[in-house]
Enzyme design. Structure first.
Site, PDB file in Angstrom:
ATOM      1  N   ARG A  88       0.849  -1.183   0.000  1.00  0.00           N
ATOM      2  CA  ARG A  88       0.000   0.000   0.000  1.00  0.00           C
ATOM      3  C   ARG A  88       0.887   1.236   0.000  1.00  0.00           C
ATOM      4  NH1 ARG A  88      -3.180  -2.785  -1.734  1.00  0.00           N
ATOM      5  NH2 ARG A  88      -5.276  -3.326  -1.013  1.00  0.00           N
ATOM      6  N   HIS A 112       0.589  -0.327 -10.334  1.00  0.00           N
ATOM      7  CA  HIS A 112      -0.303  -1.158  -9.510  1.00  0.00           C
ATOM      8  C   HIS A 112      -0.681  -2.447 -10.248  1.00  0.00           C
ATOM      9  CE1 HIS A 112      -3.301  -0.867  -5.953  1.00  0.00           C
ATOM     10  NE2 HIS A 112      -2.971  -2.130  -6.186  1.00  0.00           N
TER      11      HIS A 112
END
Length: 314
Positions: free
Chosen positions: A229, A277
């Site tokens: 994250r 991502h």
């Protein structure tokens, strides 16, 4: 198992419907679940909610007979704070996501371990006979020993890296060199590491986990890999540590703001690699089987897989 037809609401961003409709229908049928899968069920008729943030649903209160919310994503930090969500919540852990994460982490760890960037960039006719260390000589620390973190830690250990795993709660894994836990042992886990992998959940306790103080603990010039994250890292502290040479390279797959703004300094930094991502994408075929199994379990009165602990945040 309940033999009645169940109504499943697909409450995820609209563009995902075409990707998931057929794989979910097939997986439910293979699991023996007679289901009506739709984006338009009336709230009072819904038995299960397949959910991802960014879709049409933000209020979970008008679902009187729903048995649970099944997330399409591994991370649930954007779901847990929703005060209207009082149903059981299951996060996504599936074989495709796990394998993708292993491949990203191992690939980039080996890239830095072997010095591949230097060989690619220095095609200048100079013969530099500089062999890399063996994996056994390069300590690695993986922060986070959940499903994904442990899988990556074991994959790196299988290649010969001495891997220290750290988690918030005690865990024992004989395949790792060390398993440490608790805030008080985080410094020990980081100290001297040459590669650090971030795979902890994002909670109030782990936000800015890698701040200036902790970035100073691994070996000078260490490599930081973050497929977890974005907010696990203090961006300003990381840029300062890159500037000082304490961090030799940062390969980052996740960011506080996504897509990463074009003017963000990470893009232009010579010792930062940005990947968009992609480390662990949820694949419809494998994720659908997890969703179907949880519906089957719930209808049969069995415990759900991968239930989220609301207090812990994951």
């Amino acid at each position: 198992m309940s033999t009645g037809r169940v109504n499943i609401l697909f409450a995820a961003p609209a563009h995902l419907w075409d990707q998931y409709r057929d794989p979910l229908a097939q997986a439910l049928a293979e699991a023996g679940v007679l289901a009506d899968l739709s984006r338009d069920h009336a709230p009072e008729a819904v038995d299960w909610i397949v959910y991802a943030p960014g879709g049409p649903l933000s209020d979970f209160s008008p679902f009187p007979r729903a048995k649970g919310v099944l997330s399409l994503w591994a991370g649930v930090e954007r779901i847990v704070p929703n005060a209207t969500l009082r149903l059981p919540l299951a996060r996504m852990v599936d074989e495709g996501l796990r394998q993708g994460m292993i491949e990203w982490v191992v690939g980039h760890a080996l890239r830095h371990h072997l010095g591949m960037d230097a060989h690619i960039l220095r095609q200048d006719g100079v013969w530099r006979h500089e062999a890399p260390k063996l994996a056994s000589e390069r300590p690695v620390t993986v922060l986070g020993l959940g499903e994904l973190g442990l899988a990556c830690a074991l994959a790196l250990a299988a290649l010969g890296f001495p891997v220290t795993g750290w988690s918030r709660r005690p865990k024992a894994e004989p395949g790792l060199a060390r398993c440490l836990s608790g805030r008080e042992l985080l410094q020990d886990a980081l100290r001297g590491a040459e590669i650090v992998v971030l795979l902890t959940p994002l909670t109030s306790d782990t936000e800015n986990l890698m701040d200036a103080e902790r970035l100073a603990l691994p070996a000078r010039g260490f490599v930081l890999l973050n497929p977890g994250r974005g907010a696990l890292i203090d961006d300003g502290a990381l840029l300062a540590a890159l500037g000082s040479g304490q961090v030799g390279h940062a390969t980052l797959d996740v960011f506080r703001q996504e897509p990463l703004p074009p003017d963000h300094p990470f893009w232009a930094h010579p010792r930062v690699t940005v990947t968009p991502h992609i480390a662990a994408e949820t694949r419809p075929a494998t994720a659908s089987r997890v969703i179907a199994e949880n519906v089957r379990r719930g209808q049969a009165g069995e415990p759900l897989l991968y239930l989220v602990d609301r207090k812990a945040g994951y």
